[in-house]
Design an enzyme around this catalytic site. Structure first.
Site, PDB file in Angstrom:
ATOM      1  N   GLU A  73       0.886  -1.165   0.000  1.00  0.00           N
ATOM      2  CA  GLU A  73       0.000   0.000   0.000  1.00  0.00           C
ATOM      3  C   GLU A  73       0.916   1.205   0.000  1.00  0.00           C
ATOM      4  O   GLU A  73       1.628   1.443   0.970  1.00  0.00           O
ATOM      5  CB  GLU A  73      -0.935  -0.028   1.216  1.00  0.00           C
ATOM      6  CG  GLU A  73      -2.064   0.989   1.106  1.00  0.00           C
ATOM      7  CD  GLU A  73      -1.694   2.322   1.708  1.00  0.00           C
ATOM      8  OE1 GLU A  73      -1.326   3.238   0.921  1.00  0.00           O
ATOM      9  OE2 GLU A  73      -1.752   2.475   2.926  1.00  0.00           O
TER      10      GLU A  73
ATOM     11  N   CYS B 230      -2.112   8.339   4.045  1.00  0.00           N
ATOM     12  CA  CYS B 230      -2.016   7.908   2.654  1.00  0.00           C
ATOM     13  C   CYS B 230      -3.204   8.327   1.806  1.00  0.00           C
ATOM     14  O   CYS B 230      -3.031   8.724   0.654  1.00  0.00           O
ATOM     15  CB  CYS B 230      -1.818   6.391   2.590  1.00  0.00           C
ATOM     16  SG  CYS B 230      -3.121   5.455   3.419  1.00  0.00           S
TER      17      CYS B 230
END
Length: 478
Positions: free
Chosen positions: A244, A278
């Site tokens: 990720e 993120c």
């Protein structure tokens, strides 16, 4: 002062080298000392995880679920107790850290709930044969965790890996490992020795983990450059990888949006954790008829932030986490101004006399940002946000998709049908409508991850569980 060792086979392991972990809001203050491991320590931890694997794999699912439920209860009860320590090492606000513990406990419970149905074999039969497709654990998993949301991002790896019958060696980020490690030590004590191991360190530890022949898969959350190195390191033993890698997440605001409702949510989606998460909103596209009204209301909302030390009374915005990111963001702001863009600093300094003691930045907004400006096309990972005007929906979709990153995105409109239609055309792993994150059922059921260079694989949901199993098919011919 906190002194954190390695954790191998449920035992503290001292090392010859300890890193000083400094407070990003008071860089002269040492928060704690963090053991620095070596390749030999990695081997010890992996061997311990490998020894524990067969027993843990064969432990009935109901027992694995029961132990993980205990871990969730422990995390919910004791996580808030390390919130101030985590604030001092990471720069994140105390309420943010407390909320993270509760969300992390929910992540564990979600995986426990989903595992019962997920791990059942698929069985089909006809007159000639029957087939059973079983899901089996993989082995030793290496989890490499960043600093920005350490408990959440650890539990997204730990919970599915363990409930599926794998064992773990974890490497937390050095600038946010003290509070997390204190919790992991207590959680590990619930499980058989070797099921959860923690090795701290730098590049040597990372390389040893990603090349160790007994590590069967690497799960990494972080930046693309490190992910590329991990892929190369994993290639020799053909390990699985799950990444990720962040994103440059667009928000598309249509002319019919309710600005009074939308703007506080987008501001939160941009500046939570000082912009250091993120799936933060990284670029905002606003339809031209409402651009000026949106901008004025947006900067008024941002101007309410009070920037200071996360333990200071009244602070609503903390420092960025580390010197490298601080210097990058300072340079990005300078280059944005040098390119002729109007960058407006907002908010207020809670205590100007201590401003130079930490990595403090005021939140900044770029007005009428050109679509090709550096601050638009590159992920900032900090408190700078560009706002770009667009004319029609086709232009907004084209601009949103004009990126090699594709983690999350958002669409803001009162027209549900139009919003869903736009969302379906955005190149991203996730699109939120009229918010900048997942709902509670979304957290449990939405696969979390990105497309293009935002990652490989997913976390959360049954899709996240599938990252931690191998499939074995048995076909019996009658």
């Amino acid at each position: 002062m906190h002194k954190t060792h390695l954790l191998i086979d449920n035992q503290d392991v001292a090392t010859d080298d300890y890193l000083e972990v400094r407070d990003p809001g008071r860089t002269a203050d040492i928060v704690g000392l963090l053991a620095q491991g070596t390749a030999a320590h990695v081997d010890q931890a992996v061997q311990a995880a490998h020894r524990a694997y067969a027993g843990w794999r064969d432990t009935p699912l109901s027992q694995r679920q029961a132990l993980l439920t205990q871990a969730a209860d422990l995390l919910a009860a004791e996580g808030p107790g390390v919130a101030e320590l985590m604030a001092r090492e990471s720069g994140m606000l105390v309420p943010t850290n407390k909320a993270e513990a509760g969300m992390s406990a929910a992540i564990i419970r979600d995986n426990v709930d989903l595992a019962t149905e997920f791990l059942k074999p698929l069985q089909v039969e006809d007159e000639a044969s029957w087939v059973s497709v079983e899901k089996r654990s993989i082995g030793v998993i290496a989890g490499i965790i960043p600093w920005n949301a350490p408990i959440i991002l650890t539990m997204r790896k730990l919970a599915p890996a363990l409930v599926c019958g794998n064992t773990l060696v974890l490497k937390p980020a050095p600038t946010a490992a003290l509070g997390l490690s204190a919790l992991l030590k207590k959680i590990a004590a619930l499980f058989p020795p070797g099921v959860i191991n923690v090795v701290h360190g730098g590049a040597e530890v990372g390389t040893a983990l990603t090349t160790h022949p007994l590590v069967r898969k690497v799960s990494f959350t972080g930046g693309g450059a490190v992910a590329k190195a991990i892929m190369k390191a994993a290639a020799d033993s053909i390990k699985g990888v799950q990444f990720e890698l962040g994103g440059n997440d667009p928000a598309i605001v249509l002319a019919d949006a309710n600005l009074d409702d939308v703007i506080p949510k987008i501001v939160g989606g941009v500046f939570r954790r000082s912009g250091q998460f993120c799936f933060a909103v990284k670029r905002i596209y606003v339809q031209r008829p409402i651009y000026d009204a949106f901008f004025e209301k947006f900067i008024a909302e941002v101007d309410r932030f009070k920037v200071g030390h996360p333990l200071a009374e009244g602070a609503t915005f903390g420092p960025v986490n580390n010197r490298a990111q601080f210097e990058y963001l300072q340079g990005l702001a300078e280059r944005t101004r040098a390119a002729g863009a109007e960058l407006i600093e907002l908010g207020s300094k809670l205590d100007a006399s201590t401003w130079d003691d930490g990595y403090y930045l005021l939140p900044a907004v770029v007005k009428h940002a050109a679509p090709d400006l550096e601050v638009v096309v590159n992920e900032q990972f900090g408190p700078i946000i560009p706002i770009v005007a667009f004319d029609d929906v086709e232009e907004a979709i084209r601009l949103a998709n004009d990126s090699e990153l594709g983690l999350a995105s958002s669409v803001w409109s009162r027209d549900a049908d139009q919003a869903v239609a736009i969302a379906s055309r955005i190149e991203a792993g996730m699109t939120f409508i009229n918010n900048a994150g997942t709902s509670r059922i979304g957290q449990k059921n939405s696969p979390f991850g990105g497309v293009k260079q935002s990652g490989i694989g997913r976390e959360s949901s049954e899709v996240g569980l599938s990252e931690y199993v191998e499939y074995h098919a048995i076909n019996f011919h009658k």
